[in-house]
Scaffold this motif. Structure first.
Motif, PDB file in Angstrom:
ATOM      1  N   LEU A   1       0.837  -1.200   0.000  1.00  0.00           N
ATOM      2  CA  LEU A   1       0.000   0.000   0.000  1.00  0.00           C
ATOM      3  C   LEU A   1       0.870   1.249   0.000  1.00  0.00           C
ATOM      4  N   SER A   2       0.457   2.255  -0.745  1.00  0.00           N
ATOM      5  CA  SER A   2       1.245   3.469  -0.919  1.00  0.00           C
ATOM      6  C   SER A   2       1.008   4.479   0.201  1.00  0.00           C
ATOM      7  N   VAL A   3       1.792   5.544   0.185  1.00  0.00           N
ATOM      8  CA  VAL A   3       1.588   6.628   1.139  1.00  0.00           C
ATOM      9  C   VAL A   3       0.206   7.253   0.932  1.00  0.00           C
ATOM     10  N   LYS A   4      -0.203   7.378  -0.321  1.00  0.00           N
ATOM     11  CA  LYS A   4      -1.538   7.897  -0.622  1.00  0.00           C
ATOM     12  C   LYS A   4      -2.610   7.005  -0.007  1.00  0.00           C
ATOM     13  N   ASP A   5      -2.417   5.683  -0.104  1.00  0.00           N
ATOM     14  CA  ASP A   5      -3.358   4.732   0.494  1.00  0.00           C
ATOM     15  C   ASP A   5      -3.393   4.899   2.011  1.00  0.00           C
ATOM     16  N   LEU A   6      -2.222   5.077   2.613  1.00  0.00           N
ATOM     17  CA  LEU A   6      -2.130   5.273   4.059  1.00  0.00           C
ATOM     18  C   LEU A   6      -3.017   6.419   4.513  1.00  0.00           C
ATOM     19  N   VAL A   7      -2.893   7.574   3.875  1.00  0.00           N
ATOM     20  CA  VAL A   7      -3.660   8.747   4.293  1.00  0.00           C
ATOM     21  C   VAL A   7      -5.142   8.546   4.036  1.00  0.00           C
ATOM     22  N   ALA A   8      -5.472   7.998   2.874  1.00  0.00           N
ATOM     23  CA  ALA A   8      -6.881   7.784   2.540  1.00  0.00           C
ATOM     24  C   ALA A   8      -7.532   6.794   3.505  1.00  0.00           C
ATOM     25  N   LEU A   9      -6.864   5.687   3.767  1.00  0.00           N
ATOM     26  CA  LEU A   9      -7.434   4.677   4.666  1.00  0.00           C
ATOM     27  C   LEU A   9      -7.512   5.178   6.100  1.00  0.00           C
ATOM     28  N   SER A  10      -6.580   6.020   6.500  1.00  0.00           N
ATOM     29  CA  SER A  10      -6.638   6.601   7.845  1.00  0.00           C
ATOM     30  C   SER A  10      -7.898   7.428   8.017  1.00  0.00           C
ATOM     31  N   GLY A  11      -8.438   7.911   6.906  1.00  0.00           N
ATOM     32  CA  GLY A  11      -9.693   8.656   6.952  1.00  0.00           C
ATOM     33  C   GLY A  11     -10.856   7.844   7.468  1.00  0.00           C
ATOM     34  N   GLY A  12     -10.682   6.521   7.565  1.00  0.00           N
ATOM     35  CA  GLY A  12     -11.701   5.691   8.190  1.00  0.00           C
ATOM     36  C   GLY A  12     -11.918   6.057   9.640  1.00  0.00           C
ATOM     37  N   HIS A  13     -10.963   6.773  10.214  1.00  0.00           N
ATOM     38  CA  HIS A  13     -11.091   7.248  11.597  1.00  0.00           C
ATOM     39  C   HIS A  13     -12.069   8.414  11.711  1.00  0.00           C
ATOM     40  N   THR A  14     -12.746   8.715  10.642  1.00  0.00           N
ATOM     41  CA  THR A  14     -13.822   9.704  10.723  1.00  0.00           C
ATOM     42  C   THR A  14     -15.006   9.158  11.514  1.00  0.00           C
ATOM     43  N   ILE A  15     -15.034   7.835  11.706  1.00  0.00           N
ATOM     44  CA  ILE A  15     -16.037   7.202  12.574  1.00  0.00           C
ATOM     45  C   ILE A  15     -15.300   6.367  13.617  1.00  0.00           C
ATOM     46  N   GLY A  16     -15.983   5.997  14.665  1.00  0.00           N
ATOM     47  CA  GLY A  16     -15.402   5.114  15.664  1.00  0.00           C
ATOM     48  C   GLY A  16     -14.855   5.835  16.884  1.00  0.00           C
ATOM     49  N   GLN A  17     -14.417   5.041  17.837  1.00  0.00           N
ATOM     50  CA  GLN A  17     -13.910   5.557  19.100  1.00  0.00           C
ATOM     51  C   GLN A  17     -12.627   4.829  19.490  1.00  0.00           C
ATOM     52  N   ALA A  18     -11.876   5.438  20.381  1.00  0.00           N
ATOM     53  CA  ALA A  18     -10.649   4.833  20.871  1.00  0.00           C
ATOM     54  C   ALA A  18     -10.669   4.809  22.394  1.00  0.00           C
ATOM     55  N   ARG A  19      -9.957   3.838  22.957  1.00  0.00           N
ATOM     56  CA  ARG A  19      -9.870   3.733  24.409  1.00  0.00           C
ATOM     57  C   ARG A  19      -8.796   4.667  24.959  1.00  0.00           C
TER      58      ARG A  19
END
Length: 320
Positions: free
Chosen positions: A181-199
């Protein structure tokens, strides 16, 4: 998502060739004849689960990430421990945090009733991840299918392959490149953190010890996450404080305002090579969503088991 050796950075092309040769057997029409009702069946279960608990959509999406990063998208994360192997559920990145297994169980039961012995758990997870994104107003896409299920799992591989929230940008890039996966993929997939929660355990160090964080934002979460380890460890905070239940581009706007909850989140906008992409996504939600879809499809192509490899599990928690 734990460390990957920087040695892998020099091999992205080789890995890409391996991934491409395997994923060529995947197709969006794989179940057109053998299980035409698979999409409606899975969607109904996902949307029911999200209606009961909004957080579940992000949890299912995360399961897909954590599965694909460990020996490919083969549903190995769903396997319980056996006398023959220690599974991935208790790996550092998954212990007490990976969730949604019961939702996948319910989906698999419904799919088995509709089409016994046809649809793999790996494909169930891939479709459910897509439907989870759509349930929050995110983009839709045609999921490539035809994966089969692993007959084993590896806690050691999970510990070494899933990127951690403590990673800096260099380690994040290396970890993603190890998967092709590319750097572009890294940033785009990190956008999945637009939902969800962390402990609290995942962001405690950031809100108390880091300087590249908005003061008001840090103070807000300190009230719910005490400095002392062991106190409030499981207290939750949304990864996107602004619109936690909408799949949008506010995650990237938050990073520009130094409101990334995890250390690894803020690393994407911290004076490094990914700053420009974060800025672009913060200004253009359409481009972010298009790139997210492309990256999800690419991630779903990581080393799938196809043909006579693996099996079609009847129960996603154990081999047949």
């Amino acid at each position: 998502m734990a460390s990957a050796s920087t040695l892998f950075v020099v091999f992205p092309l080789f890995l890409g060739l391996l991934i491409g040769s395997s994923s060529a057997q995947l197709t969006t029409g794989f179940y057109c004849k053998s299980c035409p009702s698979v999409f409606k069946t899975i969607q109904a279960q996902v949307w029911s689960a999200v209606a009961k608990e909004a957080r579940m959509g992000a949890s299912v999406l995360r399961l897909f990430f954590h599965d694909c990063f460990v020996n490919g998208c083969d549903a190995s994360i769903l396997l319980d421990d056996t006398p023959n192997f220690i599974g991935e559920k208790n790996a550092a990145a998954n212990r007490n945090s990976a969730r949604g297994f019961e939702v996948i169980d319910a989906i698999k039961t419904a799919v088995e009733q509709a089409c016994p012995g046809v649809v793999s758990c790996a494909d169930v997870l891939a479709i459910a991840a897509r439907d989870s994104v759509v349930a929050f107003g995110g983009p839709n896409w045609d999921v490539k299918l035809g994966r089969r299920d692993a007959r084993t799992a590896s806690q050691a591989a999970a510990n070494s392959s899933i990127p951690a929230p403590t990673f800096n940008l260099s380690r994040l890039i290396s970890s993603f490149q190890a998967q092709g996966l590319s750097v572009k993929d890294l940033v785009a997939l990190s956008g999945g953190h637009t939902i969800g929660q962390a402990r609290c355990t995942s962001f405690r160090s950031r809100i108390y010890n880091e300087t590249n964080i908005d003061t008001f934002y840090a103070t807000t979460w300190q009230a719910n996450c005490p400095r002392t380890s062991g106190s409030g460890d499981n207290n939750l905070a949304p990864l996107d404080m602004k619109t936690p239940t909408s799949f949008d581009n506010h995650y990237f706007k938050n990073l520009i305002n130094q409101r990334g909850l995890l250390h690894s989140d803020q690393q994407l906008f911290n004076g490094g090579s990914t700053d420009a992409q974060v800025k672009a996504y913060s200004q253009d939600a359409k481009t972010f969503k298009a790139d997210f879809v492309a990256a999800m499809i690419k991630m779903g192509d990581i080393k799938p088991l196809t043909g006579s490899n693996g099996e079609i599990r009847k129960n996603c928690r154990k081999i047949n």
